[in-house]
Design an enzyme around this catalytic site. Structure first.
Site, PDB file in Angstrom:
ATOM      1  CB  CYS A  80      -3.612 -16.913 -21.027  1.00 24.91           C
ATOM      2  SG  CYS A  80      -4.373 -16.106 -22.083  1.00 24.91           S
ATOM      3  CG  HIS A 111      -3.206 -20.104 -22.199  1.00 26.00           C
ATOM      4  ND1 HIS A 111      -4.840 -20.772 -22.162  1.00 26.00           N
ATOM      5  CD2 HIS A 111      -2.615 -19.647 -22.243  1.00 26.00           C
ATOM      6  CE1 HIS A 111      -5.029 -19.896 -22.666  1.00 26.00           C
ATOM      7  NE2 HIS A 111      -3.901 -19.455 -23.265  1.00 26.00           N
ATOM      8  CG  ASN A 161      -6.385 -17.849 -25.815  1.00 32.33           C
ATOM      9  OD1 ASN A 161      -6.743 -18.338 -24.340  1.00 32.33           O
ATOM     10  ND2 ASN A 161      -6.002 -18.060 -26.416  1.00 32.33           N
TER      11      ASN A 161
END
Ligand code: UT7
Length: 343
Positions: free
Chosen positions: A136, A262, A292
């Site tokens: 990520c 993020h 996500n």
């Protein structure tokens, strides 16, 4: 024949010498994004899993996510995002020296996505193309790599793309993770200029001791996560690294126009930004729309921020990301700063 060289004091100074000399800095000059057509709502998931829209929204902030169709190439989505970024920067594919695609979900184990993306865009055969895996934190890591390439003179125009099909790495029967992830792609164009801040210093970190709390094995090929442990580390590392990045750029939270972290869980972002002393107006949330998408969350959030008028040229952005490894990155960027484009 003897040549007379005038003494330095009487030589005519070239025009460029009369300007204060500045170092070439890398900056971001174009942005693009692409999402798959299929929208999956929380209610769609509640139809087949022991979950509810209320639980997902309260614990994560997620309302919808996009899933790539079975068999659809992620490379095409990534190329669409890159094409928009190039057009936004006023660049053509033949000007691109390097394509860096951050992904943990390439269409095949090998080759990676980047050569296909370069081909779909119509880049030159001399364009370097490579994938990067920093989970990520991959998009920010790639952005920092691109800045280093430009500032060292090894590349003039670099495409940086975060592209993921996390729905293909998800256990769709595990309610603890199945509701969290989505697919998408976002890209920026990095090149050099006579800039004040550009892509400022990034700070990084890694810690393999917690790798067992967030991983996907070669065997079952789905993401497994100890959510609460990851949550705690994500908040702590994003706060520390954001503070370090701001300090290294000589800035404070008061200088930040937008904090783009993020997007894994709205509660993580809200907790980190509150502890950093940021106001709601300074914080970008996009996890409600896209969930996500690993390394695609940050460029997707930037794209929405621009569309909503929250991100204008010259804005100061603080970035932070945390992911499997653990790895984490934070940095400061002056958005589309246009002083004098050198390349
Ligand atoms: O991108 C990489 C970084 N990833 C992250 O940063 C993710 C970090 N972690 C998180 O975002 C959160 O920990 C989650 C969203 C994954 C989970 O939220 P939580 O508040 O930590 O919930 P929990 O895991 O403590 O579970 C609480 C309860 C449990 O039930 P019991 O044991 O209390 O009866 C779970 O079984 O919620 C249950 N639960 C669910 N219930 C309804 C877990 N998932 C669901 C679900 N629907 N989808």
């Amino acid at each position: 024949m003897a040549v007379t060289v005038p003494p330095p004091a009487t030589r005519r100074q070239p025009a460029a010498r009369q300007r204060p000399r500045r170092t070439l800095r890398a900056g971001v000059f174009g942005l693009g994004a692409a999402l798959p057509e299929r929208v999956v709502t929380n209610d769609d998931l509640a139809d087949r899993l022991d979950t509810t829209d209320e639980w997902i929204v309260r614990r994560t902030g997620i309302r919808t996510r996009r899933w790539l169709a079975d068999g659809a190439p992620l490379a095409r989505l990534a190329a669409d995002a890159c094409a928009e970024a190039l057009a936004d920067a006023g660049r053509t594919p033949d000007e691109v020296d390097r394509v860096i695609v951050s992904t943990i979900t390439p269409d095949q184990i090998t080759p990676g996505l980047a050569p296909a993306v370069a081909g779909l865009l119509g880049c030159s055969p001399t364009t370097a193309a490579m994938d990067l895996n920093a989970a990520c934190a991959g998009f920010l890591t790639a952005l920092d790599e691109a800045a280093a390439l430009v500032e060292s003179g090894r590349a003039r125009v670099v495409l940086v793309c975060g592209a993921e099909a996390i729905s293909r790495l998800t256990d769709h029967d595990d309610r603890g993770t199945a509701v969290l992830f989505g697919d998408g792609a976002g890209a920026v164009v990095v090149s050099g200029g006579d800039l004040e801040l550009g892509i400022s210093t990034f700070v990084h970190g890694s810690d393999p001791t917690q790798a067992h709390t967030l991983y996907a094995d070669q065997g079952d090929r789905v993401l497994r996560m100890d959510g609460q442990t990851v949550y705690r580390h994500a908040v702590a590392r994003m706060i520390e690294s954001t503070n370090a990045a701001l300090a290294s750029a000589g800035l404070t939270v008061a200088d930040v126009d937008l904090f783009v972290a993020h997007q894994a869980n709205a509660r993580i972002i809200e907790s980190a930004s509150a502890q950093l002393g940021l106001t709601d107006e300074q914080v970008m949330i996009d996890v409600d729309r896209c969930a996500n998408t690993s390394s695609a969350t940050i460029p997707l959030a930037l794209h929405r921020a621009e569309a909503e008028g929250r991100l204008r040229p010259g804005a100061t952005i603080a970035f932070a990301a945390f992911g499997a490894g653990y790895v984490w990155t934070a940095g400061v960027v002056r958005w589309k700063e246009r002083v004098h484009v050198c390349a």
